[in-house]
Design an enzyme around this catalytic site. Structure first.
Site, PDB file in Angstrom:
ATOM      1  N   TYR A 144      -3.992 -52.237 -16.361  1.00 49.81           N
ATOM      2  CA  TYR A 144      -3.217 -52.241 -17.604  1.00 49.81           C
ATOM      3  C   TYR A 144      -1.760 -52.006 -17.256  1.00 49.81           C
ATOM      4  O   TYR A 144      -1.443 -51.087 -16.491  1.00 49.81           O
ATOM      5  CB  TYR A 144      -3.729 -51.146 -18.545  1.00 49.81           C
ATOM      6  CG  TYR A 144      -2.985 -51.071 -19.866  1.00 49.81           C
ATOM      7  CD1 TYR A 144      -3.147 -52.062 -20.832  1.00 49.81           C
ATOM      8  CD2 TYR A 144      -2.121 -50.016 -20.147  1.00 49.81           C
ATOM      9  CE1 TYR A 144      -2.474 -51.991 -22.048  1.00 49.81           C
ATOM     10  CE2 TYR A 144      -1.442 -49.934 -21.361  1.00 49.81           C
ATOM     11  CZ  TYR A 144      -1.622 -50.929 -22.307  1.00 49.81           C
ATOM     12  OH  TYR A 144      -0.957 -50.864 -23.501  1.00 49.81           O
ATOM     13  N   ASP A 239       2.470 -50.736  -9.891  1.00 44.95           N
ATOM     14  CA  ASP A 239       2.642 -50.073 -11.176  1.00 44.95           C
ATOM     15  C   ASP A 239       2.112 -48.651 -11.016  1.00 44.95           C
ATOM     16  O   ASP A 239       0.901 -48.412 -11.053  1.00 44.95           O
ATOM     17  CB  ASP A 239       1.893 -50.834 -12.270  1.00 44.95           C
ATOM     18  CG  ASP A 239       2.090 -50.195 -13.635  1.00 44.95           C
ATOM     19  OD1 ASP A 239       2.717 -49.112 -13.694  1.00 44.95           O
ATOM     20  OD2 ASP A 239       1.617 -50.760 -14.633  1.00 44.95           O
ATOM     21  N   LYS A 267       5.874 -42.414 -18.205  1.00 44.06           N
ATOM     22  CA  LYS A 267       5.709 -41.091 -18.815  1.00 44.06           C
ATOM     23  C   LYS A 267       6.043 -39.866 -17.955  1.00 44.06           C
ATOM     24  O   LYS A 267       6.772 -38.982 -18.387  1.00 44.06           O
ATOM     25  CB  LYS A 267       4.287 -40.963 -19.343  1.00 44.06           C
ATOM     26  CG  LYS A 267       3.267 -41.836 -18.592  1.00 44.06           C
ATOM     27  CD  LYS A 267       2.028 -42.064 -19.435  1.00 44.06           C
ATOM     28  CE  LYS A 267       1.196 -43.194 -18.876  1.00 44.06           C
ATOM     29  NZ  LYS A 267       0.332 -43.824 -19.830  1.00 44.06           N
TER      30      LYS A 267
HETATM   31  N1  PMP Z   1       1.248 -49.212 -16.682  1.00 44.40           N
HETATM   32  C1  PMP Z   1       0.229 -48.357 -16.520  1.00 44.40           C
HETATM   33  C2  PMP Z   1      -0.443 -48.265 -15.186  1.00 44.40           C
HETATM   34  C3  PMP Z   1      -0.189 -47.548 -17.578  1.00 44.40           C
HETATM   35  O1  PMP Z   1      -1.204 -46.710 -17.397  1.00 44.40           O
HETATM   36  C4  PMP Z   1       0.479 -47.653 -18.818  1.00 44.40           C
HETATM   37  C5  PMP Z   1       0.078 -46.807 -20.014  1.00 44.40           C
HETATM   38  N2  PMP Z   1      -0.992 -46.012 -19.903  1.00 44.40           N
HETATM   39  C6  PMP Z   1       1.537 -48.544 -18.940  1.00 44.40           C
HETATM   40  C7  PMP Z   1       1.901 -49.306 -17.858  1.00 44.40           C
HETATM   41  C8  PMP Z   1       2.284 -48.677 -20.231  1.00 44.40           C
HETATM   42  O2  PMP Z   1       3.034 -47.547 -20.460  1.00 44.40           O
HETATM   43  P1  PMP Z   1       3.491 -47.178 -21.958  1.00 44.40           P
HETATM   44  O3  PMP Z   1       2.276 -46.847 -22.709  1.00 44.40           O
HETATM   45  O4  PMP Z   1       4.425 -46.020 -21.752  1.00 44.40           O
HETATM   46  O5  PMP Z   1       4.219 -48.375 -22.488  1.00 44.40           O
END
Ligand code: PMP
Length: 430
Positions: A144, A239, A267
């Site tokens: 994701y 990521d 985050k």
């Molecule tokens: N990349 C990864 C690996 C994530 O786990 C997430 C959210 N859990 C995101 C991107 C997207 O981040 P956000 O919810 O802050 O947009």
């Protein structure tokens, strides 16, 4: 457990918020029942509107690695707030946090702050496309990367349990440039690269996926991706929105000794405030406006309050490497305890652990990719989840999520979690 206040709030929320929540997984859709409305949190605990107190293993999906309401972070935020909430002009703290990120994650030579993980990944792909002059990119099934259009193809996290892995609203034109491969499968990548010779801008991956449950890379997998990307001129993007500053100071890339060209972060660098970032090799990041031609901007990017929180958190992690040792020990204790319980009950479920990320897959299959993760018994997981709540432990409300531990968890908390797991597995298997 009385949750009448959450029930009433969830019902009220339906009138003004789609599905009653501001992010889908919070709605408890995959586990059933009513989401708990949270009124506060401290250390390892969250407290709901009925004053029920839970030991919690969500930790805002990662950032609360030092526990909730950490006094240093709270004080830094309070101080920043006194100087106004936003300027829309540069500040010295933005340089401090950029320098600190570059120091802690050496593959990042330059970094741009954004406001979420979604923005970070969307921007990183745009920059990789601008840099290579190519359109396509490879994404791993079950990973994701936020809700950018081009990532909502075979996505993990809330996108799996909502049953819309290919979300309406994402056009075929967009989807055709996203190439898919299973996790832990080097051959599949080789095939895609050969079929799309000279057309692939980037390969984006959660080096340790936490959005299909927690899956561990097979020996040499990440290194093979590095080799292929080098050979083909493909930008390798890790990521690390979940793994960055969590698995180690330098994230999964430090743990596995594989250096990506670009990294996306989220985050955790805001210590709980809405922050994301992307960075990487200087030569690639020089493509970002205003240094280069690839446009990317944000009115609230580098927000002074968010930077104050993030800087305090990252400085603490940088100065206290023992946090990672402590988290790893606690993770080990929890995983070991779960394995013993599963053995005693002769349940064939899988436990995966890396540092302070952990998960139980309700399947007898070893989970190496998204297809394996989908062999899990999600109905049983739902029963287990609710039994855990009844026993005072708040887990991520889906089988397709990692659990996150914080240093605020005490040994006694872990014993309580294990007791809750013991009882809840019985409820799930009744
Ligand atoms: N990349 C990864 C690996 C994530 O786990 C997430 C959210 N859990 C995101 C991107 C997207 O981040 P956000 O919810 O802050 O947009």
């Amino acid at each position: 457990m009385d949750n009448n206040k959450s029930v009433a709030l969830f019902s009220k929320a339906q009138h003004s918020i789609p599905g009653g929540v501001n992010s889908p997984v919070r709605a408890f859709k995959s586990v059933g029942g009513t989401p708990l409305f949270i009124k506060g949190a401290e250390g390892a605990y969250m407290i709901d509107e009925n004053d029920n107190k839970y030991i919690e293993l969500i930790n805002s999906w990662g950032p609360m690695i030092l526990g909730h309401a950490n006094p240093d972070i709270t004080a830094a935020v309070q101080e920043a707030v006194n100087n106004s909430l936003s300027f829309g002009a540069p500040t010295a703290k933005e340089i401090d946090i950029a320098e600190l990120i570059c120091e802690m994650v050496p593959s990042i030579e330059k970094v741009r702050m954004v406001n979420s993980g979604t923005e970070a990944t969307m921007s990183a792909i745009r920059v990789a496309r601008g840099y290579t002059g190519r359109d396509k990119f490879i994404k791993i099934e079950g990973c994701y990367h936020g809700h950018g259009d081009s990532f909502l193809i075979a996505a993990g996290s809330g996108a799996v349990t909502m049953g819309v892995p290919n979300s309406p609203g994402v056009t075929e034109g967009t989807a055709k440039d996203t190439l898919l491969a299973p996790y832990n499968d080097v051959e599949a990548i080789e095939k895609l690269v050969a079929e799309n010779k000279g057309e692939v801008a980037a390969l984006i991956i959660e080096p340790v996926p936490g959005n299909m449950g927690l899956v561990i890379p097979n020996e040499g997998y990440l290194q093979s991706l590095r080799t292929i990307c080098d050979r083909e001129g493909i930008v390798l993007i890790f990521d690390e929105v979940m793994t960055g500053f969590r698995l180690a100071k330098g994230g999964a890339q430090e743990v596995f000794g594989v250096t990506p060209d670009m990294t996306t972060l989220g985050k955790i660098i805001g210590g709980g405030m809405p922050v994301g970032a992307y960075g990487g090799k200087k030569e690639i990041m020089e493509y970002v406006a205003p240094a280069g031609p690839v446009y990317q901007a944000g009115t609230l990017s580098g927000n002074p309050v968010a930077m104050a929180a993030g800087l305090t958190m990252l400085n603490y992690l940088n100065d206290h490497p023992e946090v990672y040792t402590e988290l790893a020990q606690k993770g080990e204790k929890l995983a070991q305890g779960i394995k013993e319980i599963l053995d005693a009950k002769q349940l064939p479920y899988q436990v995966t652990l890396l540092g302070s990320m952990i998960c139980i897959f309700f399947t007898a299959e070893k989970v190496e990719n998204f297809a394996d993760a989908q062999t899990t018994d999600t109905e049983k997981f739902g029963k287990f989840f609710h039994a855990m709540l009844d026993n005072g432990v708040y887990l991520p409300p889906s089988q397709y999520e990692s659990w996150f531990m914080s240093v605020a968890l005490t040994e006694e908390n872990i014993d309580s979690i294990l007791k809750a797991i013991d009882k809840s597995l019985d409820v799930a298997n009744q």
